[in-house]
Design an enzyme around this catalytic site. Structure first.
Site, PDB file in Angstrom:
ATOM      1  N   LYS A 131       0.877  -1.185   0.000  1.00  0.00           N
ATOM      2  CA  LYS A 131       0.000   0.000   0.000  1.00  0.00           C
ATOM      3  C   LYS A 131       0.906   1.224   0.000  1.00  0.00           C
ATOM      4  CE  LYS A 131      -2.003   2.963   2.043  1.00  0.00           C
ATOM      5  NZ  LYS A 131      -1.785   4.373   1.610  1.00  0.00           N
ATOM      6  N   GLU A 154       9.027   1.537  11.274  1.00  0.00           N
ATOM      7  CA  GLU A 154      10.097   2.521  11.049  1.00  0.00           C
ATOM      8  C   GLU A 154       9.415   3.876  11.080  1.00  0.00           C
ATOM      9  OE1 GLU A 154      13.212   1.957  10.629  1.00  0.00           O
ATOM     10  OE2 GLU A 154      13.418  -0.086   9.876  1.00  0.00           O
ATOM     11  N   CYS A 178      13.348  10.900   7.024  1.00  0.00           N
ATOM     12  CA  CYS A 178      13.181  10.521   8.432  1.00  0.00           C
ATOM     13  C   CYS A 178      14.469  10.726   9.225  1.00  0.00           C
ATOM     14  CB  CYS A 178      12.736   9.074   8.525  1.00  0.00           C
ATOM     15  SG  CYS A 178      13.846   7.972   7.644  1.00  0.00           S
ATOM     16  N   GLU A 194       8.960  16.507  14.842  1.00  0.00           N
ATOM     17  CA  GLU A 194       9.477  16.275  13.495  1.00  0.00           C
ATOM     18  C   GLU A 194       8.761  17.213  12.517  1.00  0.00           C
ATOM     19  OE1 GLU A 194       8.386  12.625  11.432  1.00  0.00           O
ATOM     20  OE2 GLU A 194      10.484  12.382  10.894  1.00  0.00           O
TER      21      GLU A 194
END
Ligand code: NAD
Length: 497
Positions: free
Chosen positions: A190, A266, A300, A401
């Site tokens: 996906k 992750e 990331c 973040e």
């Protein structure tokens, strides 16, 4: 003529027709007939549409994967043939690299250069690496008490649901698919609703390479519909996820409320990039610059917190800001461009919101700090490279973040203080230390709570080296031999002698 106005090659245009789901080796329409718009964030234009998969479509894809798994069309194949097919996938990715890289650049906004090196070529290398593992995944014989032979089998876990983000669509898909296939699993992928085109092309390429139908299926759809249906499906044995910490939590809940499927996560990061005064400062400057501005900060492992020793702070941050001011932001297809567009209008606005929070909390804006609307950029979603100094560790821009080209520079005075600041967020994905003192470097590497520590370098990746998080950056490892643990189950067999 600018790159932006040059007509796209026919090899790329072919993949910009309205796209369907890829199930059981062929294109299939979504049951609802609904579609999702895929836009080019550098120009704000519609690129194409993809099918909007709902639970029925996800179910169809899972059934195809399950059938291929139970019939052993893939896992029952000779290991040497499976190795060759994974290698073929890599070869075909390389053969079609120009077209695949352009698709990724168009749907994501990253530069063509980034889409090539960190996209298609990295994905190809990952398939080659795991092709090499196919004939090396084996169990062990164990000396047990009594007249018994005891040995272990490492078996594929079954049907894997891979849910991936938009920032490295092809590379991260490969990080999940290649080891899963090497272990003999079947997969339902996906991709992000923002970047589904590379995933669809990868599935076609895998078919051309000899992967049997049903072994790799792609459902394009939204997270809260298609992603959730996959995560809650009773016949999916494992979810391999890369994305935000928020979604990671939802996936754990979905697994707990369905069949307790395995989950590896992750997740996000707020990685510290720590510069000591004795470092090679020119190298550190380059590392700090690309540590945050690579892939327009949508990475990331971005070195989004720059921890600089007080003795060199002002000069270092001054030079970095000068460099950021001169960075060439613009058309991702232009070879001279250093930084492309943010992935979407929503992401751009999110980044601008964080910049405003930084100003309101009293950080000093050194450069950037706004949308870039110069010339053609007004049509797209560009943000100027931004550097803040006088950031304190508790500010929002030092804790959360941002996932954009925004750097928060923080001053420190001792290694102990640097460690405390470095470990002072909920994340623990990556980090770096710049120093010539080898003892200090190793001490810092041991003290920092992060899945990767780079010493005098930044953002190094290799298909053989594990990558993943500590703390709320997730668990489980992608890449290397460690990833195989995610896709195999260990069976202990006892034989009375
Ligand atoms: P996201 O979590 O919003 O989405 C990731 C994927 O999950 C997408 O395919 C999305 O459709 C799907 N999804 C969303 N909600 C879902 C739900 N409820 N159930 C099932 N699936 C769902 O993340 P994003 O915005 O696409 O990507 C950015 C995030 O990814 C950042 O936090 C970044 O740090 C993280 N990321 C981590 C790594 C890593 O290796 N640790 C690498 C790249 C990106």
């Amino acid at each position: 003529m600018s790159a932006a106005t040059t007509p796209l090659p026919e090899t790329v245009q072919r993949h910009l027709r309205p796209r369907q789901l890829f199930i059981d080796g062929r294109e299939q329409e979504a049951a609802s007939g609904q579609s999702i718009e895929v836009r080019n964030p550098a120009r704000g234009e519609l690129l194409t549409t993809v099918a909007d998969a709902g639970p029925d479509d996800v179910n169809r894809a899972v059934q195809a994967a399950r059938l291929s798994f139970e019939k052993k069309t893939w896992r029952g194949m000779k290991p040497s043939d499976r190795e060759r097919i994974l290698w073929n996938i890599a070869d075909l990715l390389v053969k079609h690299r120009d077209e695949v890289a352009m698709l990724e650049s168009l749907e994501n906004g990253k530069t063509l250069r980034e889409a090539m090196g960190g996209g298609v070529l990295a994905a190809a290398d990952c398939f080659r690496y795991y092709a090499g593992w196919v004939r090396k995944i084996c169990g062990e014989t164990i000396p047990v008490d009594g007249p018994f032979l005891n040995y272990t089998l490492r078996e594929p876990v079954g049907v894997v649901g891979a849910i991936v983000p938009w920032n490295f669509p092809l590379q991260i898909a490969a990080w999940k698919i290649a080891p899963a296939l090497a272990c003999g699993c079947s997969v339902v992928l996906k991709p992000s609703e923002l970047t589904p085109l590379g995933a669809l092309r990868l599935a076609e390429i895998a078919g051309e390479a000899g992967l049997p139908p049903g072994v790799l299926n792609v459902v394009t759809g939204y997270g809260w519909t298609a992603g959730d249906a996959l995560a809650r499906h009773m016949d999916v044995d494992k979810i391999a996820f890369t994305g935000s910490t928020h979604t990671g939590r939802a996936l754990l809940k979905a697994a707990a409320e369905s069949n307790l499927k395995r989950v590896s996560l992750e997740l996000g990061g707020k990685s510290p990039n720590i510069v000591f005064p004795d470092a090679d400062l020119e190298a550190a400057l380059k590392g700090a610059f690309w540590g945050i501005f690579t892939n327009k900060g949508e990475i990331c492992s971005a070195g989004s917190r720059l921890l600089v020793h007080a003795d060199i702070h002002d000069e270092f941050v001054g030079k970095l800001s000068d460099r950021a001011r001169k960075m060439r932001v613009g058309d991702p297809l232009d070879k001279a461009t250093a930084m492309g567009a943010q992935v979407s209008e929503a992401q751009m606005n999110r980044i601008l919101g964080y910049i405003q929070a930084g100003v309101e909390e009293g950080a000093q804006l050194r450069c950037g700090g706004e949308r870039d609307t110069e010339g053609d950029k007004a049509k797209g979603y560009f943000v100027k490279p931004t550097v803040f100094s006088e950031v304190t560790p508790q500010m929002k821009i030092a804790q959360e973040e941002i996932f954009g080209p925004v750097l928060a520079a923080i001053r420190f005075r001792s290694p102990e203080e640097a460690v405390e600041i470095a470990n002072g967020t909920m994340y623990g994905l990556a980090s770096a230390v710049w120093t010539k003192d080898i003892r200090l470097a190793h001490r810092m590497a041991a003290e920092i709570k992060a899945g990767s520590v780079w010493v005098n370098t930044y953002n190094n990746f290799d298909s053989g080296s594990p990558f993943g998080g500590y703390k709320q950056s997730g668990f489980g490892r992608d890449l290397g031999g460690h990833a195989l643990e995610q896709y195999t189950a260990v069976k202990s067999v006892w034989v009375a002698l």
